[in-house]
Design an enzyme around this catalytic site. Structure first.
Site, PDB file in Angstrom:
ATOM      1  N   THR A 129      -3.956   5.087  14.418  1.00 16.20           N
ATOM      2  CA  THR A 129      -3.985   5.194  12.954  1.00 16.20           C
ATOM      3  C   THR A 129      -2.888   4.359  12.283  1.00 16.20           C
ATOM      4  OG1 THR A 129      -2.758   7.266  13.218  1.00 16.20           O
ATOM      5  CG2 THR A 129      -5.118   7.443  12.857  1.00 16.20           C
ATOM      6  N   SER A 171       3.495   5.929   6.041  1.00 10.39           N
ATOM      7  CA  SER A 171       2.262   5.182   5.808  1.00 10.39           C
ATOM      8  C   SER A 171       2.543   3.725   6.121  1.00 10.39           C
ATOM      9  CB  SER A 171       1.807   5.330   4.357  1.00 10.39           C
ATOM     10  OG  SER A 171       0.744   4.452   4.090  1.00 10.39           O
ATOM     11  N   ARG A 172       1.814   3.157   7.076  1.00  4.01           N
ATOM     12  CA  ARG A 172       2.082   1.768   7.460  1.00  4.01           C
ATOM     13  C   ARG A 172       1.529   0.777   6.437  1.00  4.01           C
ATOM     14  NH1 ARG A 172       0.553   3.711  12.950  1.00  4.01           N
ATOM     15  NH2 ARG A 172       2.477   4.515  13.826  1.00  4.01           N
ATOM     16  N   VAL A 173       0.724   1.275   5.505  1.00  6.64           N
ATOM     17  CA  VAL A 173       0.269   0.429   4.401  1.00  6.64           C
ATOM     18  C   VAL A 173       1.337   0.439   3.300  1.00  6.64           C
ATOM     19  CG1 VAL A 173      -1.494   0.153   2.612  1.00  6.64           C
ATOM     20  CG2 VAL A 173      -2.160   0.751   4.948  1.00  6.64           C
TER      21      VAL A 173
END
Length: 526
Positions: free
Chosen positions: A340, A366-368
């Site tokens: 994810t 959150s990697r975004v």
């Protein structure tokens, strides 16, 4: 389920006997059950069967081919096996597992095979799609840069989710994981996002309550529920999330945005482990088969934001994983974390202390990141994570010291207020413009003179003020339309909400209360 010597002998004899009779190029359409038990059948004679193909056992019993061996096929049964026995004939259907798709699925509750279970009659969909397929390739994808609003201030500000992202919700049982997902579904009302909720291994009574809540909130107008309950067979629990994402892909290819929740993938992995062990596949770590990573990666990779050439839609996935005593280093949690694009970690300690949603800011990521936030949210929430980190660090030191300096006291007091503001009741998502204004009051320290025991009331009054006051409502509308806080808007907000805070303090006689408390303290010291 292994073949014994007499079985092997009979297969070889049959092959020799039939060799001269049959055309070598002709596909074998009919096989025979060698053994059956625990929902697994071993079938011989189906030389050309496909992986995942549906097989007809008669008496309305179907199975799915999962093990393609040299002399036999391992088949998982999709119904009760009481009516079939060894020696019965099995026919090929030439169809890989498919389910109906399209707008007819909206508002319906279905099982893993796409059959309605809500008592509303048949689903009149003319189109079906294959359940197992390859995920969109890299070149078909767009970057994730549009926010998917959850309505939860703690998530939208600290761990934002973008359309096309896969954000894991992970934590112990009973820490509010499903509540986060349901609130996110409720918040999609009027935002042109279709939702799919896949319940895997859940109690039917629990799912019925969720369906009822979605109906009451008007969310079933854009939601489909896929259920493979705790009482269902393992093959159906294994199939359910793939069925859900297959329905979502139809909408994605038409340029629509879809949110899909998998609740939960821990039970999905257990169902697959059960199937694999019954099929005599070799067990690995924790008795899971070697391909258990691929089980979830092939599912979650199908969530994407595709470019205009391939439809221009998106699938945002919120998989849920249940941990044991907060152990995120266990086999299945680490697998799904690595697949994810970030995780929202719910903490039992925070949940029990009354912090709802119980999101652990330190573990959640959150990697975004801010790519999935509008400019106004970035401007208002930019320093929030740092403030909370400072608070957590100071709090751990403060418990060992009774004498604290003023700057430390200020950090601790401000942090407590921020955590209290981040609390949010279940089923009450907030509009993003309201969230931004609340965060604006935190960033500009407008809450500094509001005592901690008045913070909850302050937040309630502020939300009411934004909705009812013409000037505040106009500010919220401007934020919604322009998606940024300009210098001129920033000055207007400072004046408007500074005035609100001053009036709140006066109307609640907070100054007088503070003076009385100080006078009482002095009298006590004397």
């Amino acid at each position: 389920m292994s073949l014994n010597a007499s079985d092997i002998s009979s297969i070889i004899k049959k092959q020799i006997k039939d060799f001269s009779k049959k055309d070598i190029n002709k596909k074998s359409e009919q096989g025979e059950i060698l053994s059956i038990g625990d929902g697994i059948a071993l079938v011989s004679g189906l030389d050309e069967v496909k992986l995942g193909e549906l097989l007809d056992f008669g008496n309305d019993v179907y199975g799915m081919a999962l093990n393609l061996e040299e002399d036999a096929v391992g088949v998982v049964l999709m119904g009760q096996s009481n009516s079939i026995k060894e020696g019965d004939k099995v026919k090929r259907t030439y169809n890989v597992v498919s389910i109906p798709v399209g707008d007819q699925m909206i508002g319906r509750v279905i099982n893993a095979l796409g059959e309605p279970i809500d008592g509303k009659g048949a689903i009149n969909s003319k189109k079906t799609r294959v359940v197992f397929k390859i995920a969109p390739g890299v070149m078909t994808r767009e970057s994730v840069n549009q926010p998917l609003e959850t309505g939860l201030i703690a998530i939208d500000s600290l761990v934002p989710i973008g359309k096309g992202q896969r954000e894991l919700i992970i934590g112990d049982r009973q820490t509010g994981k499903t509540s986060i997902a349901i609130d996110t579904i409720l918040n999609q009302k009027g935002k042109n996002v279709k939702c799919i909720y896949v319940a895997i291994g859940q109690k039917n009574s629990t799912v019925a309550q969720i369906v009822q809540k979605l109906k009451l909130a008007g969310a079933m107008e854009y939601t489909t529920i896929v259920i493979a309950g705790a009482s269902e067979l393992s093959p159906l629990q294994y199939l359910a999330p793939y069925s859900g994402v297959t329905i979502a892909e139809e909408w994605m290819e038409k340029g629509e945005d879809v949110l899909i929740v998998y609740d939960d993938l821990t039970k999905h992995a257990i169902a697959y482990r059960t199937l694999s062990l019954l099929l005599r596949r070799p067990p690995g770590r924790e008795a899971y088969p070697g391909d258990v990573f691929y089980l979830h990666s092939q599912l979650l990779e199908r969530a994407a934001r595709v470019n205009k050439k391939y439809g221009g839609g998106s699938i945002t996935a919120l998989p849920i994983i249940e941990t044991q005593s907060g152990d995120i280093s266990a086999y299945i949690p680490t697998n799904v974390i690595s697949i994810t694009d970030g995780q929202i970690f719910t903490s039992e300690a925070l949940f029990n202390s009354g912090q709802r949603p119980a999101i652990d800011v330190g573990f959640s990521v959150s990697r975004v990141g801010s790519s999935a936030q509008i400019k106004a949210m970035k401007q208002s929430a930019s320093s929030l994570k740092l403030e909370l980190s400072q608070f957590n660090e100071m709090q751990s030191f403060a418990q060992f010291s009774s004498d604290l300096d003023d700057s430390t006291k200020k950090i601790l007091d401000h942090g407590k207020k921020v955590y209290s503001i981040l609390k949010q009741p279940q089923y009450s998502p907030l509009d993003q413009s309201i969230q931004i204004i609340i965060l604006f009051t935190i960033k500009n320290r407008l809450i500094e003179n509001v005592p901690f025991n008045f913070i909850d009331k302050f937040k309630e009054n502020l939300i009411e003020f934004i909705k009812k006051d013409p000037n505040a409502n106009e500010i919220a509308t401007e934020i919604r339309n322009t998606k940024e806080i300009t210098k001129e808007l920033n000055d207007r907000m400072l004046i408007t909400f500074k005035t609100f805070v001053d009036n709140f303090i006066i109307s609640n006689a907070i100054v007088r209360n503070n003076q009385n408390q100080e006078a009482n303290k002095e009298a006590g010291d004397k």
